[in-house]
Scaffold this motif. Sequence first.
Motif, PDB file in Angstrom:
ATOM      1  N   THR A  54       0.631  -1.269   0.142  1.00 20.42           N
ATOM      2  CA  THR A  54      -0.160   0.207  -0.028  1.00 20.42           C
ATOM      3  C   THR A  54       1.061   1.398  -0.003  1.00 20.42           C
ATOM      4  OG1 THR A  54      -1.731  -1.465   1.137  1.00 20.42           O
ATOM      5  CG2 THR A  54      -1.710   1.124   1.603  1.00 20.42           C
ATOM      6  N   GLY A  55       2.342   1.100   1.153  1.00 20.33           N
ATOM      7  CA  GLY A  55       2.693   2.856   0.707  1.00 20.33           C
ATOM      8  C   GLY A  55       2.944   2.920  -0.605  1.00 20.33           C
ATOM      9  N   GLY A  56       3.821   1.802  -1.143  1.00 24.48           N
ATOM     10  CA  GLY A  56       3.977   1.691  -2.718  1.00 24.48           C
ATOM     11  C   GLY A  56       3.583   2.131  -3.368  1.00 24.48           C
ATOM     12  N   ALA A  57       2.325   2.057  -3.063  1.00 25.30           N
ATOM     13  CA  ALA A  57       1.694   2.086  -4.081  1.00 25.30           C
ATOM     14  C   ALA A  57       1.170   3.772  -4.286  1.00 25.30           C
ATOM     15  CB  ALA A  57       0.219   1.626  -4.309  1.00 25.30           C
ATOM     16  N   ASP A  58       1.524   4.161  -2.899  1.00 23.30           N
ATOM     17  CA  ASP A  58       0.834   5.514  -2.467  1.00 23.30           C
ATOM     18  C   ASP A  58       2.161   6.029  -3.195  1.00 23.30           C
ATOM     19  OD1 ASP A  58      -1.237   7.593  -1.001  1.00 23.30           O
ATOM     20  OD2 ASP A  58       1.089   7.484  -0.382  1.00 23.30           O
ATOM     21  N   LEU A  59       2.978   5.694  -3.323  1.00 24.15           N
ATOM     22  CA  LEU A  59       4.293   6.878  -3.407  1.00 24.15           C
ATOM     23  C   LEU A  59       4.292   6.533  -4.987  1.00 24.15           C
ATOM     24  CD1 LEU A  59       7.376   5.732  -1.125  1.00 24.15           C
ATOM     25  CD2 LEU A  59       5.846   7.531  -1.036  1.00 24.15           C
ATOM     26  N   LYS A  60       3.832   5.253  -5.242  1.00 26.37           N
ATOM     27  CA  LYS A  60       4.074   5.784  -7.121  1.00 26.37           C
ATOM     28  C   LYS A  60       3.215   6.794  -7.868  1.00 26.37           C
ATOM     29  CE  LYS A  60       5.260   0.694  -8.281  1.00 26.37           C
ATOM     30  NZ  LYS A  60       5.074  -0.235  -8.090  1.00 26.37           N
ATOM     31  N   LEU A  61       1.792   7.119  -6.931  1.00 22.66           N
ATOM     32  CA  LEU A  61       1.028   8.038  -7.360  1.00 22.66           C
ATOM     33  C   LEU A  61       1.358   9.949  -8.012  1.00 22.66           C
ATOM     34  CD1 LEU A  61      -2.228   7.695  -5.288  1.00 22.66           C
ATOM     35  CD2 LEU A  61      -1.975   7.389  -7.108  1.00 22.66           C
ATOM     36  N   ARG A  69      -0.596  15.675 -15.759  1.00 22.22           N
ATOM     37  CA  ARG A  69      -0.046  16.998 -15.300  1.00 22.22           C
ATOM     38  C   ARG A  69       0.812  17.166 -16.630  1.00 22.22           C
ATOM     39  NH1 ARG A  69       0.306  17.091  -9.520  1.00 22.22           N
ATOM     40  NH2 ARG A  69      -1.955  18.216  -8.722  1.00 22.22           N
ATOM     41  N   ALA A  70       1.696  16.165 -17.137  1.00 20.14           N
ATOM     42  CA  ALA A  70       2.373  16.419 -18.239  1.00 20.14           C
ATOM     43  C   ALA A  70       1.145  16.292 -19.832  1.00 20.14           C
ATOM     44  CB  ALA A  70       3.856  15.639 -18.759  1.00 20.14           C
ATOM     45  N   ALA A  71       0.807  15.713 -19.397  1.00 21.66           N
ATOM     46  CA  ALA A  71      -0.377  15.207 -20.608  1.00 21.66           C
ATOM     47  C   ALA A  71      -1.569  16.241 -20.417  1.00 21.66           C
ATOM     48  CB  ALA A  71      -1.007  13.972 -20.159  1.00 21.66           C
ATOM     49  N   GLY A  72      -0.876  17.514 -19.131  1.00 23.82           N
ATOM     50  CA  GLY A  72      -2.175  18.423 -19.649  1.00 23.82           C
ATOM     51  C   GLY A  72      -4.097  18.215 -18.690  1.00 23.82           C
ATOM     52  N   HIS A  73      -3.709  17.165 -17.890  1.00 21.95           N
ATOM     53  CA  HIS A  73      -4.935  17.042 -17.473  1.00 21.95           C
ATOM     54  C   HIS A  73      -4.692  16.706 -15.960  1.00 21.95           C
ATOM     55  CE1 HIS A  73      -6.062  13.842 -20.684  1.00 21.95           C
ATOM     56  NE2 HIS A  73      -4.950  14.067 -20.972  1.00 21.95           N
ATOM     57  N   HIS A  74      -4.601  18.568 -15.752  1.00 16.65           N
ATOM     58  CA  HIS A  74      -4.800  19.008 -14.129  1.00 16.65           C
ATOM     59  C   HIS A  74      -5.876  19.346 -13.287  1.00 16.65           C
ATOM     60  CE1 HIS A  74      -0.671  20.859 -15.177  1.00 16.65           C
ATOM     61  NE2 HIS A  74      -1.286  21.412 -16.302  1.00 16.65           N
ATOM     62  N   LEU A  79      -7.120  16.142  -9.156  1.00 13.85           N
ATOM     63  CA  LEU A  79      -8.778  15.076  -7.687  1.00 13.85           C
ATOM     64  C   LEU A  79      -7.977  14.383  -7.275  1.00 13.85           C
ATOM     65  CD1 LEU A  79     -12.090  14.640  -7.648  1.00 13.85           C
ATOM     66  CD2 LEU A  79     -11.102  13.134  -9.896  1.00 13.85           C
ATOM     67  N   LEU A  80      -7.006  13.692  -8.273  1.00 14.78           N
ATOM     68  CA  LEU A  80      -6.226  12.169  -7.285  1.00 14.78           C
ATOM     69  C   LEU A  80      -5.337  12.304  -6.257  1.00 14.78           C
ATOM     70  CD1 LEU A  80      -5.495   9.655  -8.094  1.00 14.78           C
ATOM     71  CD2 LEU A  80      -3.538  10.022  -9.387  1.00 14.78           C
ATOM     72  N   GLU A  81      -4.860  13.611  -6.479  1.00 14.26           N
ATOM     73  CA  GLU A  81      -3.935  14.152  -5.362  1.00 14.26           C
ATOM     74  C   GLU A  81      -4.577  14.654  -4.191  1.00 14.26           C
ATOM     75  OE1 GLU A  81      -0.118  17.122  -4.871  1.00 14.26           O
ATOM     76  OE2 GLU A  81      -1.502  17.636  -6.022  1.00 14.26           O
ATOM     77  N   ARG A  82      -5.879  15.358  -3.724  1.00 18.17           N
ATOM     78  CA  ARG A  82      -6.757  15.655  -3.338  1.00 18.17           C
ATOM     79  C   ARG A  82      -7.231  14.075  -2.586  1.00 18.17           C
ATOM     80  NH1 ARG A  82      -9.960  18.566  -5.431  1.00 18.17           N
ATOM     81  NH2 ARG A  82     -11.557  17.116  -6.030  1.00 18.17           N
ATOM     82  N   GLU A  83      -8.030  13.589  -3.116  1.00 17.39           N
ATOM     83  CA  GLU A  83      -8.574  12.417  -3.059  1.00 17.39           C
ATOM     84  C   GLU A  83      -8.036  10.715  -2.020  1.00 17.39           C
ATOM     85  OE1 GLU A  83     -11.787  12.483  -2.047  1.00 17.39           O
ATOM     86  OE2 GLU A  83     -12.104  14.723  -2.440  1.00 17.39           O
ATOM     87  N   ILE A  84      -7.260  10.268  -2.847  1.00 22.09           N
ATOM     88  CA  ILE A  84      -6.182   9.182  -2.567  1.00 22.09           C
ATOM     89  C   ILE A  84      -4.654   9.992  -2.072  1.00 22.09           C
ATOM     90  CG2 ILE A  84      -5.969   7.051  -3.566  1.00 22.09           C
ATOM     91  CD1 ILE A  84      -8.176   7.927  -3.802  1.00 22.09           C
TER      92      ILE A  84
END
Length: 149
Positions: A54-61, A69-74, A79-84
Motif C-alpha cells: 500500500t505504501g509503495g502504491a501511494d508513492l507511485k501515485l 499533469r504533463a499530459a495536460g490533465h491538471h 482530484l487524484l492528489e486530493r482524494e487518494i
Amino acid sequence: MTTDPNGQEEHSRSSHRRPDGTSDATVLALGVLSEALETVERARGSLYAFHQLTGGADLKLDRALELLRAAGHHAQADLLEREIVGRNVIPGHWTFQIVEAYNSHYYRPFTDIEARLRRELLDGHEHVHEAEMKEARRTHGHPGHTPEP
C-alpha cells in the motif's frame, strides 16, 4: 552442544525433550498452540506485505500525478492528489498504524501467552510435539534421518 564419541559437536536433544510427567495430551495441546502461533506469524507477515504494498502504491501515485499533469490533465491530477494520495486506508489509519495496533493488541499478547504456557507446561521447550513426530517417523541409522542437525 555436546560431543559425540568421535569428538564431533552435536546439538543437545534436551531442548526438545518432553519434561518428565508431561502427558501426551499436554504435548499435543502445546503442539497445536505452536501451529496456531505459526499461522499468526504468517498473518503478521501478510500484514507487513499489505503495509509495504500500500505504501509503495501511494508513492507511485507521484509519478501518475506527474504524467497526468504533463499530459495536460491538471483537474484529474488534482482530484487524484486530493482524494487518494496520503489517504487513510481505513478511517483514521495508515497501514503502519494497523500494523502497530495488531502487534500491541493481538500479536504480542499471543506470543507472551504461548511462551508462558510453554514455560509452565514444557519447561520452556519449543517444538516438543514436532521433535517427537520426527523421532517416530525417521529411519534409525539412515544418514538422511539423523536425530539432530
